[in-house]
Design a protein around this motif. Structure first.
Motif, mmCIF file in Angstrom:
data_model
loop_
_atom_site.group_PDB
_atom_site.id
_atom_site.type_symbol
_atom_site.label_atom_id
_atom_site.label_comp_id
_atom_site.label_asym_id
_atom_site.label_seq_id
_atom_site.Cartn_x
_atom_site.Cartn_y
_atom_site.Cartn_z
ATOM 1 N N UNK A 160 -1.658 48.340 1.294
ATOM 2 C CA UNK A 160 -0.572 49.172 0.747
ATOM 3 C C UNK A 160 -0.609 50.560 1.386
ATOM 4 N N UNK A 161 -1.782 51.167 1.457
ATOM 5 C CA UNK A 161 -1.908 52.509 2.008
ATOM 6 C C UNK A 161 -1.540 52.536 3.496
ATOM 7 N N UNK A 162 -1.951 51.522 4.251
ATOM 8 C CA UNK A 162 -1.582 51.473 5.670
ATOM 9 C C UNK A 162 -0.068 51.362 5.830
ATOM 10 N N UNK A 163 0.558 50.563 4.976
ATOM 11 C CA UNK A 163 2.012 50.419 5.036
ATOM 12 C C UNK A 163 2.699 51.733 4.696
ATOM 13 N N UNK A 164 2.191 52.404 3.681
ATOM 14 C CA UNK A 164 2.762 53.700 3.293
ATOM 15 C C UNK A 164 2.689 54.695 4.440
ATOM 16 N N UNK A 165 1.561 54.737 5.108
ATOM 17 C CA UNK A 165 1.389 55.651 6.233
ATOM 18 C C UNK A 165 2.331 55.300 7.386
ATOM 19 N N UNK A 199 -0.082 52.302 20.590
ATOM 20 C CA UNK A 199 1.309 51.903 20.776
ATOM 21 C C UNK A 199 1.659 50.560 20.145
ATOM 22 N N UNK A 200 0.669 49.885 19.561
ATOM 23 C CA UNK A 200 0.930 48.641 18.845
ATOM 24 C C UNK A 200 1.038 48.894 17.346
ATOM 25 N N UNK A 201 0.373 49.946 16.904
ATOM 26 C CA UNK A 201 0.294 50.325 15.494
ATOM 27 C C UNK A 201 0.588 51.821 15.404
ATOM 28 N N UNK A 202 1.322 52.275 14.391
ATOM 29 C CA UNK A 202 1.594 53.711 14.255
ATOM 30 C C UNK A 202 0.306 54.534 14.200
ATOM 31 N N UNK A 203 0.346 55.718 14.781
ATOM 32 C CA UNK A 203 -0.846 56.557 14.881
ATOM 33 C C UNK A 203 -1.516 56.847 13.532
ATOM 34 N N UNK A 204 -0.767 57.148 12.467
ATOM 35 C CA UNK A 204 -1.434 57.406 11.178
ATOM 36 C C UNK A 204 -2.225 56.187 10.686
ATOM 37 N N UNK A 205 -1.736 54.992 11.005
ATOM 38 C CA UNK A 205 -2.440 53.767 10.597
ATOM 39 C C UNK A 205 -3.701 53.585 11.437
ATOM 40 N N UNK A 206 -3.606 53.875 12.716
ATOM 41 C CA UNK A 206 -4.792 53.796 13.584
ATOM 42 C C UNK A 206 -5.864 54.751 13.082
ATOM 43 N N UNK A 207 -5.477 55.971 12.723
ATOM 44 C CA UNK A 207 -6.434 56.954 12.213
ATOM 45 C C UNK A 207 -7.092 56.461 10.929
ATOM 46 N N UNK A 208 -6.300 55.833 10.067
ATOM 47 C CA UNK A 208 -6.832 55.299 8.803
ATOM 48 C C UNK A 208 -7.818 54.163 9.072
ATOM 49 N N UNK A 209 -7.476 53.291 10.010
ATOM 50 C CA UNK A 209 -8.356 52.172 10.362
ATOM 51 C C UNK A 209 -9.685 52.685 10.912
ATOM 52 N N UNK A 210 -9.601 53.685 11.779
ATOM 53 C CA UNK A 210 -10.821 54.242 12.364
ATOM 54 C C UNK A 210 -11.674 54.943 11.304
ATOM 55 N N UNK A 211 -11.025 55.697 10.439
ATOM 56 C CA UNK A 211 -11.749 56.443 9.411
ATOM 57 C C UNK A 211 -12.530 55.512 8.495
ATOM 58 N N UNK A 212 -11.930 54.384 8.141
ATOM 59 C CA UNK A 212 -12.560 53.462 7.196
ATOM 60 C C UNK A 212 -13.223 52.262 7.877
ATOM 61 N N UNK A 213 -13.255 52.313 9.219
ATOM 62 C CA UNK A 213 -13.920 51.269 10.010
ATOM 63 C C UNK A 213 -13.453 49.865 9.595
ATOM 64 N N UNK A 214 -12.154 49.676 9.553
ATOM 65 C CA UNK A 214 -11.589 48.400 9.133
ATOM 66 C C UNK A 214 -11.553 47.410 10.297
ATOM 67 N N UNK A 215 -11.681 46.148 9.968
ATOM 68 C CA UNK A 215 -11.597 45.021 10.930
ATOM 69 C C UNK A 215 -12.711 45.039 11.977
ATOM 70 N N UNK A 216 -13.713 45.840 11.742
ATOM 71 C CA UNK A 216 -14.769 45.995 12.749
ATOM 72 C C UNK A 216 -15.507 44.687 12.987
ATOM 73 N N UNK A 217 -15.661 43.894 11.943
ATOM 74 C CA UNK A 217 -16.429 42.661 12.091
ATOM 75 C C UNK A 217 -15.572 41.437 11.801
ATOM 76 N N UNK A 218 -14.282 41.540 12.185
ATOM 77 C CA UNK A 218 -13.366 40.436 11.922
ATOM 78 C C UNK A 218 -13.788 39.183 12.691
#
Length: 235
Positions: A90-95, A216-235
């Motif tokens: 939800x938060x990634x979508x909002x961003x 360029x595949x994902x909006x920059x605010x979402x990329x920043x959020x992913x990096x901050x919370x280390x998401x999908x790192x071990x997918x």
């Protein structure tokens, strides 16, 4: 409208009255235009520019007043272990949509207990906004499975379906399926023709797992959020 259920970005009201030069209503009574809202549902795991471009294309081509993004809660179509926590999605979508005044987000499905079904979401939206015309945006492939969804007749009777069709995929089989659904359910199905962008949430998750760029595949605010919370790192 229940502001706790539909969370909006900053933007102007889409309901208008026709007035004359002196501000008085024209005709015997003021006529309100029915708001046209596109519904963009999905897991958004994560959301990417393909989702945003499709939503904007639907808004532009069908003169919609707004697009309502609805991240799924617990989808009965996917294993929960494969999908990131609903509140994070939800938060990634909002961003991702915060810079577009015509894009809004709803937490209807995120806050729902149990499985989420399109018919239930549409029913709640109808209750919240009975005068709104809803347009449900889907990929063309979904037209072959919608008949098996929960209460498909309710879905078809309470919204217009906007089916996203790639420019090279408008084949006879698809047209036959559209005709079949229109005949069986009285469905109103319109087609959005667009050039396919070879981006998927699955590919993005894999790229992140291997430490590759998703710029360029994902909006920059979402990329920043992913990096901050280390998401999908071990997918």
């Amino acid at each position: 409208m229940d502001d706790c259920r539909i969370c909006k970005n900053k933007g102007n009201s889409r309901t208008k009255e026709e007035t004359g030069d002196n501000g008085a209503s024209t005709g015997s009574a003021a006529r309100k235009e029915r708001k046209k809202t596109g519904i963009m549902g999905g897991t958004f795991n994560p959301i990417h520019i393909g989702h945003l471009l499709l939503a904007e294309s639907a808004r532009d081509n069908f003169e919609l007043d707004e697009i309502l993004f609805i991240p799924s809660g617990r989808s009965y179509m996917k294993r929960e272990a494969e999908v990131l926590d609903r509140h994070i999605r939800y938060e990634m979508t909002r961003l991702a949509i915060e810079d577009n005044p015509a894009f809004f987000i709803s937490d209807l499905e995120v806050n729902r207990t149990g499985n989420t079904y399109t018919c239930d979401t549409l029913s709640e939206l109808r209750e919240l906004e009975p005068e709104t015309e809803f347009y449900f945006i889907v990929g063309a492939d979904n037209l072959f499975s919608m008949e098996t969804w929960r209460k498909p007749e309710y879905i078809f009777h309470n919204c217009t379906i906007l089916a996203a069709i790639r420019e090279d995929k408008g084949d006879d089989r698809l047209q036959e399926q559209i005709a079949y659904l229109e005949e069986k359910f009285g469905a109103n199905i319109c087609q959005i023709t667009f050039k396919e962008i070879d981006i998927s949430s699955t590919d993005i998750r894999m790229r992140l797992a291997y430490g590759q760029s998703i710029r360029y595949m994902v909006p920059e605010p979402v990329i920043a959020y992913i990096k901050k919370h280390q998401l999908y790192k071990f997918y």
